[in-house]
Each structure stands twice: as C-alpha cells, then as structure tokens.
Scaffold this motif. Structure first.
Motif, PDB file in Angstrom:
ATOM      1  N   TYR A 134       0.896  -1.349   0.100  1.00  0.00           N
ATOM      2  CA  TYR A 134      -0.011  -0.021  -0.020  1.00  0.00           C
ATOM      3  C   TYR A 134       0.903   1.272  -0.003  1.00  0.00           C
ATOM      4  N   ASP A 135       2.036   1.166   0.320  1.00  0.00           N
ATOM      5  CA  ASP A 135       3.141   2.201   0.200  1.00  0.00           C
ATOM      6  C   ASP A 135       3.399   2.628  -1.261  1.00  0.00           C
ATOM      7  N   ASP A 136       2.921   1.742  -2.299  1.00  0.00           N
ATOM      8  CA  ASP A 136       3.207   2.216  -3.431  1.00  0.00           C
ATOM      9  C   ASP A 136       1.876   2.872  -4.147  1.00  0.00           C
ATOM     10  N   PHE A 137       0.838   3.117  -3.385  1.00  0.00           N
ATOM     11  CA  PHE A 137      -0.527   3.750  -3.663  1.00  0.00           C
ATOM     12  C   PHE A 137      -0.752   4.866  -2.702  1.00  0.00           C
ATOM     13  N   LYS A 138      -1.293   5.808  -3.105  1.00  0.00           N
ATOM     14  CA  LYS A 138      -1.546   7.198  -2.285  1.00  0.00           C
ATOM     15  C   LYS A 138      -3.169   7.183  -2.179  1.00  0.00           C
ATOM     16  N   TYR A 171       1.092  10.476  -8.706  1.00  0.00           N
ATOM     17  CA  TYR A 171       0.758  11.432  -7.455  1.00  0.00           C
ATOM     18  C   TYR A 171       1.948  12.426  -7.445  1.00  0.00           C
ATOM     19  N   ARG A 172       3.053  12.039  -7.191  1.00  0.00           N
ATOM     20  CA  ARG A 172       4.227  13.027  -7.075  1.00  0.00           C
ATOM     21  C   ARG A 172       4.439  13.656  -8.479  1.00  0.00           C
ATOM     22  N   ARG A 173       4.414  13.291  -9.452  1.00  0.00           N
ATOM     23  CA  ARG A 173       4.347  14.297 -10.878  1.00  0.00           C
ATOM     24  C   ARG A 173       3.308  15.157 -11.021  1.00  0.00           C
ATOM     25  N   ALA A 174       2.165  14.974 -10.694  1.00  0.00           N
ATOM     26  CA  ALA A 174       1.002  15.737 -10.577  1.00  0.00           C
ATOM     27  C   ALA A 174       1.065  16.744  -9.530  1.00  0.00           C
ATOM     28  N   LYS A 175       1.648  16.428  -8.536  1.00  0.00           N
ATOM     29  CA  LYS A 175       2.194  17.496  -7.256  1.00  0.00           C
ATOM     30  C   LYS A 175       3.183  18.410  -7.771  1.00  0.00           C
ATOM     31  N   ALA A 176       4.111  17.732  -8.315  1.00  0.00           N
ATOM     32  CA  ALA A 176       5.130  18.740  -8.631  1.00  0.00           C
ATOM     33  C   ALA A 176       4.899  19.705  -9.886  1.00  0.00           C
ATOM     34  N   LEU A 177       3.870  19.330 -10.581  1.00  0.00           N
ATOM     35  CA  LEU A 177       3.352  20.330 -11.480  1.00  0.00           C
ATOM     36  C   LEU A 177       2.351  21.289 -11.144  1.00  0.00           C
ATOM     37  N   ILE A 178       1.759  21.004 -10.281  1.00  0.00           N
ATOM     38  CA  ILE A 178       0.667  22.102  -9.551  1.00  0.00           C
ATOM     39  C   ILE A 178       1.466  22.965  -8.660  1.00  0.00           C
ATOM     40  N   ALA A 179       2.608  22.326  -7.934  1.00  0.00           N
ATOM     41  CA  ALA A 179       3.033  23.271  -6.929  1.00  0.00           C
ATOM     42  C   ALA A 179       4.894  22.960  -7.167  1.00  0.00           C
ATOM     43  N   PRO A 180       5.367  23.606  -8.477  1.00  0.00           N
ATOM     44  CA  PRO A 180       6.788  23.172  -8.547  1.00  0.00           C
ATOM     45  C   PRO A 180       7.616  23.794  -7.661  1.00  0.00           C
ATOM     46  N   PHE A 181       7.454  24.765  -6.987  1.00  0.00           N
ATOM     47  CA  PHE A 181       8.311  25.291  -5.849  1.00  0.00           C
ATOM     48  C   PHE A 181       8.125  24.646  -4.240  1.00  0.00           C
ATOM     49  N   ALA A 182       7.054  23.765  -4.434  1.00  0.00           N
ATOM     50  CA  ALA A 182       6.827  23.394  -2.945  1.00  0.00           C
ATOM     51  C   ALA A 182       7.939  22.911  -2.215  1.00  0.00           C
ATOM     52  N   TYR A 183       8.884  22.177  -2.866  1.00  0.00           N
ATOM     53  CA  TYR A 183       9.931  21.566  -2.016  1.00  0.00           C
ATOM     54  C   TYR A 183      10.980  22.636  -1.733  1.00  0.00           C
ATOM     55  N   GLU A 184      11.349  23.599  -2.526  1.00  0.00           N
ATOM     56  CA  GLU A 184      12.088  24.664  -1.975  1.00  0.00           C
ATOM     57  C   GLU A 184      11.662  25.608  -1.011  1.00  0.00           C
ATOM     58  N   ASP A 233      -9.019  16.103  -3.490  1.00  0.00           N
ATOM     59  CA  ASP A 233      -7.649  15.991  -3.832  1.00  0.00           C
ATOM     60  C   ASP A 233      -7.445  16.054  -5.390  1.00  0.00           C
ATOM     61  N   LEU A 234      -8.374  15.076  -6.052  1.00  0.00           N
ATOM     62  CA  LEU A 234      -8.042  14.992  -7.414  1.00  0.00           C
ATOM     63  C   LEU A 234      -8.437  16.263  -8.198  1.00  0.00           C
ATOM     64  N   GLU A 235      -9.325  16.969  -7.759  1.00  0.00           N
ATOM     65  CA  GLU A 235      -9.668  18.189  -8.408  1.00  0.00           C
ATOM     66  C   GLU A 235      -8.408  19.197  -8.189  1.00  0.00           C
ATOM     67  N   LYS A 236      -7.976  19.193  -6.978  1.00  0.00           N
ATOM     68  CA  LYS A 236      -6.504  20.006  -7.000  1.00  0.00           C
ATOM     69  C   LYS A 236      -5.443  19.689  -7.599  1.00  0.00           C
ATOM     70  N   HIS A 245     -14.442   6.454   0.736  1.00  0.00           N
ATOM     71  CA  HIS A 245     -14.827   7.604   0.386  1.00  0.00           C
ATOM     72  C   HIS A 245     -13.876   8.469  -0.571  1.00  0.00           C
ATOM     73  N   GLY A 246     -12.668   7.426  -1.209  1.00  0.00           N
ATOM     74  CA  GLY A 246     -11.754   8.131  -2.091  1.00  0.00           C
ATOM     75  C   GLY A 246     -11.288   6.995  -2.971  1.00  0.00           C
ATOM     76  N   PHE A 247     -10.041   7.249  -3.432  1.00  0.00           N
ATOM     77  CA  PHE A 247      -9.263   6.376  -4.681  1.00  0.00           C
ATOM     78  C   PHE A 247      -8.015   6.001  -4.123  1.00  0.00           C
ATOM     79  N   PHE A 248      -7.472   5.108  -4.637  1.00  0.00           N
ATOM     80  CA  PHE A 248      -6.056   4.655  -4.697  1.00  0.00           C
ATOM     81  C   PHE A 248      -5.334   5.242  -5.831  1.00  0.00           C
ATOM     82  N   LEU A 249      -4.381   5.880  -5.727  1.00  0.00           N
ATOM     83  CA  LEU A 249      -3.520   6.332  -6.927  1.00  0.00           C
ATOM     84  C   LEU A 249      -2.054   6.125  -6.882  1.00  0.00           C
ATOM     85  N   ASP A 250      -1.539   5.681  -7.760  1.00  0.00           N
ATOM     86  CA  ASP A 250      -0.186   5.560  -7.987  1.00  0.00           C
ATOM     87  C   ASP A 250       0.886   6.601  -7.351  1.00  0.00           C
TER      88      ASP A 250
END
Length: 645
Positions: free
Chosen positions: A390-394, A429-442, A400-403, A420-425
């Motif tokens: 399950y660590d391979d899924f989020k 998830y990391r790629r979509a998160k990086a595109l939405i907030a590219p400077f989140a890690y910095e 969250d999907l809309e965001k 009440h949700g979904f399992f996502l690879d």
C-alpha cells in the motif's frame, strides 16, 4: 511458500520492534517474538499483471508465508489444530466459511461455506473427517469428509460446545441454564443438565477424568459428572462477581482448571481447594477469550506455562509462580482465538483483520516439523526496512483529485475506488504534485531551515541585563547598540554615572541639545509643535497683524539666550494667550499626542481606507457641525412643512 533466505546479522534484544528481513521481531521481557505474518500485503484487487511485476520486488520475494491463503475476506474467528497434528482448521467471515489446511502440503485442502456465522466448532475425530459447527441461527451442523451430513436446532442460542469421547455426548451451552446433550451414538437429544446460572458462556471437558465444567454469566463455576447427571462441585465466587468467559482443564493431571473472566482476570484453581492458587491480571479490562496450558518440552516446573489471551494481548506466564514470561500484542486488530502447537513455539491468532497473526517464540519451543524452515530464518537475518504494497499507492479523495487536475481519471484503470476516495499510484501523484506546485519543495526546505535556526537560537544561553534606575534611558540605548560590551555600563570608571543621582543627564536642557543636535525632540518641544499644528492663536482686537509679527520676531530673538528665555516666559505669564482648536479632528489628535501631517499627505482613497465606518456617530469639538438627512421618494411636501403652514 515460505523458504529460508541467506542473510547476515540478527535482531536487537531491546523491547522495541526491529524489522529483520521480512520478519518483524520484538523482545518484551527479553524474550524474542518473531511476527511471521508481517510481510508485504497484497490487495486482492491487484491485477495479475501487477502481481507478476512484484516478482522483481526483492522484499516481495523474501516474504514468508507458512501456509497458503492464510486469510479471510472479513476476519477470522476460530482456529483449531487436529489431534493428529496434520490439519489446521480456521473459520471466518464474510461469507461464513471454514478452511482446512493440510500442513504437509502447506496449502488449503478444502473450504466449506455455511449459511449462518460460525460461533464455534469441534473436531470429534483425530482428523477433519467429523466436524460439528455451532452457528448463530440456533443450529448445529454435522460435516463429514464428503461435506454436510446433518443439521439440528437448539431451543436457545448456543455460545459454546464440547464433546465427551467417553459417553459420545455433545454438550451445547448458551443463553439458558440448560445444558443440551446430544448423544451421537443414539442420534437423539438426552435430558439436559440444569445449571444454577441464568446463562452459560463457556464449557470444557477434562480428557483425564471426563468432568464437564461450565462458566456462568454470574461468575459461578460448576462441574458435572456426565455419567451421574449431577453437580459434582460448585464454586460461587470463581468469577469474582464478573462473568466467566473462558476455562480450560489441565490435560496431564486433570486436577487444575484455569478460569478467565470478562474483567481480564485469570484464576488458577485446584479442584480440591476453594480458593485460587494464582490470580493473574491482564491489566487491560478486556475479557479473556481463551486459556491454554502449554508444555515447553522439558520435565521441569519452569517448562509448564499458561497462555491466557484477551482481546488485546496474549500473555504467557509460569504456571507455578505466575511470573510473566512474555507478551504478544498484535497491532493489526483484536484477538478472537489462539492456537498453539504442542511442545512448540508457533502461535497462530484469529484476528479482526483479513490476515491471521503468526508468531514464533524460539525460547518457548522449536518449530513444528512441517515448518522447520522458520528456525533457519530466525538464526541469521539482516535488518531491512519494512514496507507494505500500500506504500506504492496514495489514498486521495475527490477534492484532492480536483486540486491535482486529475478529476478526468475517475472511472479509469488509473484509480481504484476505496471507501470515500481512490487509490492512486505514488509516482503519478508525485508528478501531478510537482506540476501543480513546482516550488513546494524549495519552500518546504526554506521553512525547515528557518525553523531549525529558530530552535537553535532558543537553545542558546542569553544573559539578561537589568537596566539601572539612574540614567535608565541612556543605559538602554547603550545595551541596544552593543549587548556584549554595553559601552559605559561595562566600564568601572562610569559606574557612578548609573548609581549616583547627582550624575543624572537632563536631556531636556539646552546644553544637552547643543551637544546632541540630532537627538529626538523633547516632550516640551513636541508639545509646542503639536500646539502650533492643531490650535490657532486668538488675536486681541486692539492689536493688528503687524504687532503680532513684531511680537513673534521678539520671541524668536529672546529664545537665543537663557536670559531671553526667562524674559519670554515671564512675558507669557503676564500676558496669557488664548488658542482655538482648528477642528474636532485636531482636538482628538492633540488628546492622543499625535500629528496629522502624515495623514494629510495621504490621498482621499487612502484616507477612506483607514476610516472606521462602523461608528454611526462621531463626536465634534470646537464648534464643528454635522448634518444628516434621509432622502424621500416623490416631490410632495414633507410633514414638517405642513405643520409649519
């Protein structure tokens, strides 16, 4: 299934949990307990292609499965071992079913599905050829090798059952004082035994002398002789006021019986005594679900132990001293039942989870012959991190999907609906998160560095300096400029400057202002400037504007010297002057000792933005007026004008 793997290193001896290869080890009370079922879990909704891809996963390949498909869709309820030691039976839900495992093959031999939930079951032969299932619909099902054989119903709901091989009687107890007897040789019901308890929770038959013991809801322990159909003995306070939920006879001598209550107490009785020899408290307040006697394999008294289990933990303690040997606390769910192999250290638990719990204690006994490879695994294994599939899924919700701008994936194979949700690879998830907030890690890294620096500053030792009473303002300025040296404060030559009142510095004097031209305005000068800003001098009628200008010039000339300053003061005292506020706003600002120069330099829009619009009325001073009116519709005359006419 499970195979040993070569590795180096061993687990720690502390009380904490260490992950050793695919086994999780803990050492409560210094006794190592290996959790064999702590490997990587596989969701049933994974496709065959995804399961085949796990073959390249090193952790998945190193997992240990002592038996094939050792789980149920809902949870497991009861577990038992056949007398010949060749088969292991387990019941669970949903749907209500029973699985029979052939231990030599390490696999499931067959499954049996029933209509109602299984409360308990008994094997009346040495193998699985004859089994009786007590179900939740007041029925008892008899099964043979080929399948279902016969079914009977009891007048009241049954809670436990026991089989007496000496008389071929099947005993069923439940929510009544009657103990139902079914003679399997004659194939009919016999007259029931009557107990003094209003309801019976559990029962047991001693294989040594054949006595039947029952534990009532009111805490009464009764023993019956099935041959005489009478009460052989009765103990009123066995449960201590609480109901008895589990009991077990010792198989070797038959003179000891262990009783578990719903308050988490386990009492060990000798049938010849009325008081318990040992009382063991689980300190959890949970009911005891099972009690078993266990022999390590030796003949000494230290080898005889009792395994008592409540819904949270399984305690193993010495039979003669009551000292705790070790404790097993599964983190997955509550415990329903426990099965332990004789003269072995392997324990299987029925839990309120899909997978059953498997634990191995080498010091309690060797591994059974059919899974002897477990001992090789526990000898030398290297430490590795433990993860689940399950660590391979989020897990994400629809919001969250809309965001993440992934709402269009709903209904595709990229998402697996769950609760009440979904399992996502995780990779998607990391790629979509990086595109939405590219400077989140910095930003996260900068915040972490700032928080670390702030914590380090708080840990530093700071010296608090007290400001002296004499020349306190000057001392505070010196500390603000140089906190370490503190200027004159740190010099012994100027110590009297901050201790003797004769050295007080008057910052309002002219001498100080001449020596410090860049100093801040004194309170007197500030009051004079505020007076000139907010008030207007009222002129005398006899004096004209020229006279006022000349008087002002004389005052400016007299300010140049101390003598002139005194003359000007005396002149002001002799001729008092009258001032008038320029407006209510100026009067309010003068009260607050504020200047309006900064406010007047602002634009109208900026002023309106700073105004407090919540006030309905405002006070006016100095003769200012305010008028408000309410517009009316139409062109008629108002009521005030009509009264006027």
């Amino acid at each position: 299934m499970g195979k040993p793997h070569s590795a180096g290193g061993a687990g720690g001896d502390g009380g904490g949990d260490d992950v050793i290869n695919s086994l999780k080890v803990s050492a409560p009370n210094g006794v190592k307990v290996y959790n064999i079922a702590s490997g990587k879990t596989i969701p049933k909704w994974m496709s065959d292609k995804q399961k085949r891809s796990l073959r390249r996963d090193d952790e998945y390949r190193k997992r240990v499965e002592i038996l094939q498909d050792l789980e149920f869709d809902g949870c497991s309820q009861k577990v038992k071992i056949s007398k010949d030691g060749q088969y292991f039976l387990a019941s669970g839900i949903h749907p209500p079913q029973m699985k029979c495992y052939e231990l030599d093959q390490l696999a499931v031999k067959f499954e049996r599905h029933l209509v109602a939930e299984i409360v308990d079951f008994q094997m009346i032969t040495d193998d699985y050829s004859k089994i009786v299932f007590l179900c939740a619909d007041r029925s008892a099902h008899f099964h043979a090798k080929f399948g279902a054989y016969h079914k009977i119903r009891t007048p009241r709901q049954g809670r436990d059952l026991a089989y007496s091989p000496l008389t071929c009687d099947l005993m069923i107890v439940g929510s009544t004082s009657d103990i139902y007897r079914v003679n399997l040789e004659q194939g009919r019901f016999l007259s029931p035994l009557v107990s003094s308890s209003p309801g019976i929770n559990c029962c047991g038959i001693s294989p040594f002398h054949g006595l039947l013991a029952t534990g009532g809801e009111d805490g009464v322990l009764e023993c019956f002789d099935p041959r005489a159909r009478t009460v052989a003995g009765k103990l009123e306070g066995a449960g201590g006021g609480a109901g008895i939920t589990a009991l077990r006879f010792e198989e070797t001598s038959g003179m000891s019986v262990a009783v578990g209550t719903e308050e988490g107490l386990v009492k060990l009785y000798d049938l010849r005594l009325s008081k318990p020899t040992i009382v063991k408290d689980h300190n959890s307040g949970c009911k005891v679900v099972d009690v078993k006697f266990h022999q390590n394999g030796g003949e000494g008294a230290d080898q005889q132990k009792i395994i008592s289990t409540d819904t949270r933990s399984c305690k193993i303690w010495h039979q003669h001293t009551g000292k705790t040997y070790t404790v097993i606390e599964p983190a997955d769910g509550d415990i329903n039942d426990v099965a332990i192999w004789p003269n072995s250290g392997l324990i299987i638990m029925a839990l309120e989870t899909k997978r059953m719990g498997c634990f191995f204690i080498p010091s309690l006994g060797p591994a059974p012959r059919w899974c002897s490879f477990i001992e090789n695994l526990t000898e030398e294994l290297e430490e590795e991190t433990q993860e689940t599939v399950y660590d391979d899924f989020k897990f994400v919700t629809r919001e969250d999907l809309e965001k993440l701008a992934l709402g269009h994936l709903v209904g595709t194979n990229m998402l697996r609906a769950y609760m009440h949700g979904f399992f996502l690879d995780q990779r998607l998830y990391r790629r979509a998160k990086a595109l939405i907030a590219p400077f989140a890690y910095e930003q996260y890294r900068a915040d972490r560095v700032a928080s670390k620096l702030e914590e380090d500053l708080k840990k530093r030792i700071t010296v608090e300096r007290k400001v002296p009473k004499v020349n306190a303002l000057h001392a505070a300025r010196a500390l603000a400029k140089d906190a370490e040296a503190s200027g004159a404060l740190g010099d012994s030559r100027f110590s009297q400057m901050f201790a003797d009142k004769d050295f007080v510095i008057d910052e309002e004097s002219k001498d100080y202002q001449v020596l410090h031209p860049n100093a801040t305005l004194t309170s007197r000068e500030k009051a004079r400037e505020l007076m000139e800003e907010h008030f207007t001098l009222i002129d005398d009628e006899e004096e004209d504007e020229d006279g006022d200008d000349e008087e002002a010039e004389e005052e400016e000339e007299l300010r140049g010297s101390d003598i002139g300053q005194g003359a000007a003061d005396r002149r002001k005292e002799k001729n008092p002057r009258m001032f008038s506020a320029k407006g209510s706003e100026n009067a309010e600002a003068f009260r607050n000792q504020e200047s309006l120069q900064a406010k007047r330099s602002m634009t109208l829009e900026q002023r309106l933005g700073t105004m407090d619009t919540s006030r309905a009325e405002s006070a006016r001073f100095g003769g200012a007026r305010e008028m408000s009116f309410t517009p009316r519709r139409g062109f008629g005359r108002g009521p005030g004008l009509e009264d006027r006419d």
